[in-house]
Design a protein around this motif. Structure first.
Motif, mmCIF file in Angstrom:
data_model
loop_
_atom_site.group_PDB
_atom_site.id
_atom_site.type_symbol
_atom_site.label_atom_id
_atom_site.label_comp_id
_atom_site.label_asym_id
_atom_site.label_seq_id
_atom_site.Cartn_x
_atom_site.Cartn_y
_atom_site.Cartn_z
ATOM 1 N N ILE A 44 93.949 -26.958 44.770
ATOM 2 C CA ILE A 44 94.759 -27.668 45.990
ATOM 3 C C ILE A 44 96.241 -27.899 45.503
ATOM 4 O O ILE A 44 96.381 -28.517 44.422
ATOM 5 C CB ILE A 44 93.711 -28.654 46.522
ATOM 6 N N LEU A 45 97.312 -27.371 46.142
ATOM 7 C CA LEU A 45 98.418 -27.552 45.407
ATOM 8 C C LEU A 45 99.534 -27.893 46.508
ATOM 9 O O LEU A 45 99.253 -27.596 47.587
ATOM 10 C CB LEU A 45 99.146 -26.099 44.785
ATOM 11 N N LEU A 73 86.531 -32.200 37.816
ATOM 12 C CA LEU A 73 87.877 -32.238 38.017
ATOM 13 C C LEU A 73 88.987 -32.116 36.902
ATOM 14 O O LEU A 73 88.606 -32.675 35.902
ATOM 15 C CB LEU A 73 88.032 -33.868 38.485
ATOM 16 N N ASN A 74 89.834 -31.472 36.924
ATOM 17 C CA ASN A 74 91.108 -31.523 36.005
ATOM 18 C C ASN A 74 91.704 -32.837 36.217
ATOM 19 O O ASN A 74 91.568 -33.588 37.227
ATOM 20 C CB ASN A 74 91.949 -30.216 35.971
ATOM 21 N N LYS A 75 92.813 -33.184 35.119
ATOM 22 C CA LYS A 75 93.448 -34.219 35.160
ATOM 23 C C LYS A 75 94.261 -34.529 36.428
ATOM 24 O O LYS A 75 94.402 -35.670 36.958
ATOM 25 C CB LYS A 75 94.169 -34.404 33.850
ATOM 26 N N LEU A 132 83.488 -35.082 34.433
ATOM 27 C CA LEU A 132 82.316 -34.524 35.292
ATOM 28 C C LEU A 132 82.064 -35.939 35.817
ATOM 29 O O LEU A 132 81.915 -37.051 35.245
ATOM 30 C CB LEU A 132 81.077 -34.267 34.435
ATOM 31 N N ILE A 133 81.683 -36.177 37.218
ATOM 32 C CA ILE A 133 81.087 -37.101 37.859
ATOM 33 C C ILE A 133 79.793 -36.737 38.731
ATOM 34 O O ILE A 133 79.814 -35.671 39.349
ATOM 35 C CB ILE A 133 82.388 -37.485 39.122
ATOM 36 N N SER A 161 89.035 -28.639 41.475
ATOM 37 C CA SER A 161 87.872 -29.611 41.603
ATOM 38 C C SER A 161 86.792 -28.632 41.994
ATOM 39 O O SER A 161 86.820 -27.717 42.536
ATOM 40 C CB SER A 161 87.851 -30.711 42.777
ATOM 41 N N ILE A 162 85.540 -28.942 41.342
ATOM 42 C CA ILE A 162 84.598 -27.905 41.431
ATOM 43 C C ILE A 162 83.136 -28.691 41.749
ATOM 44 O O ILE A 162 82.915 -29.598 41.007
ATOM 45 C CB ILE A 162 84.082 -27.315 39.926
#
Lengths: 331, 331
Positions: free
Chosen positions: A105-106, A84-86, A50-51, A91-92
């Motif tokens: 995003i991939l 964010l995941n690792k 979490l940022i 991203s949320i």
């Protein structure tokens, strides 16, 4: 599929959601914003970072924009936050225009995989929070253009040959008939620097998620083939001129000692095209795209670690480019 | 001395002589022209090659001009011929404007050596033929500007830094006060392509050979120091910009797949400057100059071995340049 990788850089799906028990952003107070952040972060479980934007520097915020992890709009929010995941594939954004904007995003053309991931995340959050939803309209959003599915599906495509031939105006017109819109590397109004275009759906109401994804998936595939064929045709027709242009760009890319962002993007696009035509090798498309993002202004500023002037910035960028391209050779 | 080699490309001394028993060119017949050729060739002895221009192709003639072994004027003569030593440091034009125009061309700044060689040759010919000579005026020549010593002394200099700073107009004005004139790579009226300038004496009457040579030798030395100092000062003041410019030229030079003559000259001048500033190594000034001459239009045409269009010519030139510069690296 491998073939598309020379043209399709990445696939992105974004969902806009709002919490029914919390007023929309313009009427929100700090307590409600805090609740959105805490509740979503609790809902998604472990393995996420979490940022809160108020806790990071202006440069770090700009870098998140350059990396397509947040929108410039999130910077305007008083209570903006990011989860964010690792791998940074998920991203949320919290408390942007909508309470929740989650994206997956991939690399490459990967709509079904991206949709599976984002749908799983969406369901996980929905199981803990009540979304603002209308049985007639669908998901309710701050801006009416997102009402319905709340979904924006997009692909980032590298289209140098179609651009070179001046065909992008026609392409954009044709795509708009399918409800698709085309933007530059950094969204609406941004230039197609480095011949990078984002193709996305314009309509979210009255169509299903599946229909949207099918349309954009097919269009991206069609466009990728068009681009690849056009590039090959240009090369076949103007062999020496094409090699001259692309190898010169390679020579400059590997030897420049100052590079502004715009020139970097343009040279990188040429290197990319040269790799796709089999003229250069020793670097992947993913590495080229990573370099493109790493060499954006804020990322350079961060690397410099302090105040720098334009000449120093362009010097650092050139050095970074020389380092990143040292293994590229003639095929 | 070594230091001058970065600036002084070559030294040339040319003597104009006429045979007293033969009319000047405009009144000459074939028999007389034949006599000039045969008598001079007999006089100089073994180890020389005689080329009668009527026996060689237009391309081969043009190559001799590019190599500075003959003047374009010799091509206009009906009975033009050329005598060359093996090393091509001595060339004797016959039946050009004057019956005999002998030149010695040596690398670097080497007036005393060049004068010794040409004087020896002159004496050898004079011992067999009677020169047109007037006790008051000296050697008589077809054009009054050569009367007196009949000597033209010149140096080819590479002056990129002075050119870059727009100082050549002042330099040329200053040199004219010493009776010196400045021309481009291919003589009067030619552009200073590749920042190459030919410095030579304008006056042949009322001054001795020694005075002419002293003046031009000193001027060349002075100018060489000025150029070297200016180049160093530009680099010290604009380190990144200079490295960026010169290394980009290097990148283009090593990767271009078509190069016209003008761009080749300009890039080669940058490489030369980079070598002199210690930024690049792996090639000598002589090799760079040789490449400059080898990559001129007629030489390329000859290499192609037949009719070629402009694109093919520029492609062959670029290939030749890539080959010749493959050992150049960052210092």
């Amino acid at each position: 599929m491998e073939n598309n990788r020379s043209v399709v850089v990445s696939t992105r799906i974004r969902l806009a959601r709002n919490v029914s028990t919390v007023p929309f952003l313009q009427n929100m107070d700090e307590k409600a914003a805090r609740d959105v952040i805490d509740n979503v972060y609790d809902a998604i479980g472990k393995g996420y970072e979490l940022i809160e934007l108020k806790n990071i520097s202006a440069v770090d915020k700009q870098i998140l924009v350059e990396q397509h992890l947040i929108s410039p709009d999130l910077l305007k929010s008083k209570w903006g936050a990011l989860i964010l995941n690792k791998e940074r594939t998920i991203s949320i954004m919290l408390n942007e225009e909508d309470h929740i904007r989650m994206q997956c995003i991939l690399p490459g053309l990967a709509f079904s995989e991206a949709y599976a991931k984002i749908d799983e995340l969406d369901k996980k959050i929905e199981s803990m929070l009540k979304y603002a939803y209308d049985s007639q309209f669908g998901y309710l959003t701050a801006c009416p253009t997102n009402v319905g599915t709340g979904m924006r599906a997009s692909v980032m495509m590298h289209l140098p040959a179609l651009t070179m031939q001046g065909r992008m105006t026609d392409v954009i017109r044709a795509l708009s008939k399918f409800g698709l819109t085309v933007r530059g590397l950094y969204g609406e109004g941004s230039e197609a620097l480095g011949n990078m275009y984002q193709l996305s759906n314009q309509v979210t109401l009255g169509v299903s998620e599946k229909e949207i994804i099918n349309t954009i998936d097919n269009s991206a595939l069609h466009l990728a083939n068009m681009e690849a064929d056009t590039a090959k045709a240009i090369y076949a027709k103007n062999k020496i001129e094409t090699e001259d242009r692309l190898y010169r760009s390679y020579g400059i890319f590997k030897n420049a000692h100052k590079l502004d962002s715009k020139e970097m993007m343009s040279l990188l696009s040429d290197i990319w095209l040269a790799v796709s035509l089999g003229l250069l090798s020793g670097i992947t498309y993913d590495e080229l795209y990573e370099l493109m993002i790493k060499a954006q202004p804020a990322a350079i500023l961060k690397k410099a670690g302090g105040e720098i002037n334009i000449l120093e910035r362009d010097y650092i960028r050139a050095k970074m480019v020389r380092e990143a391209t040292k293994d590229i050779t003639y095929s």
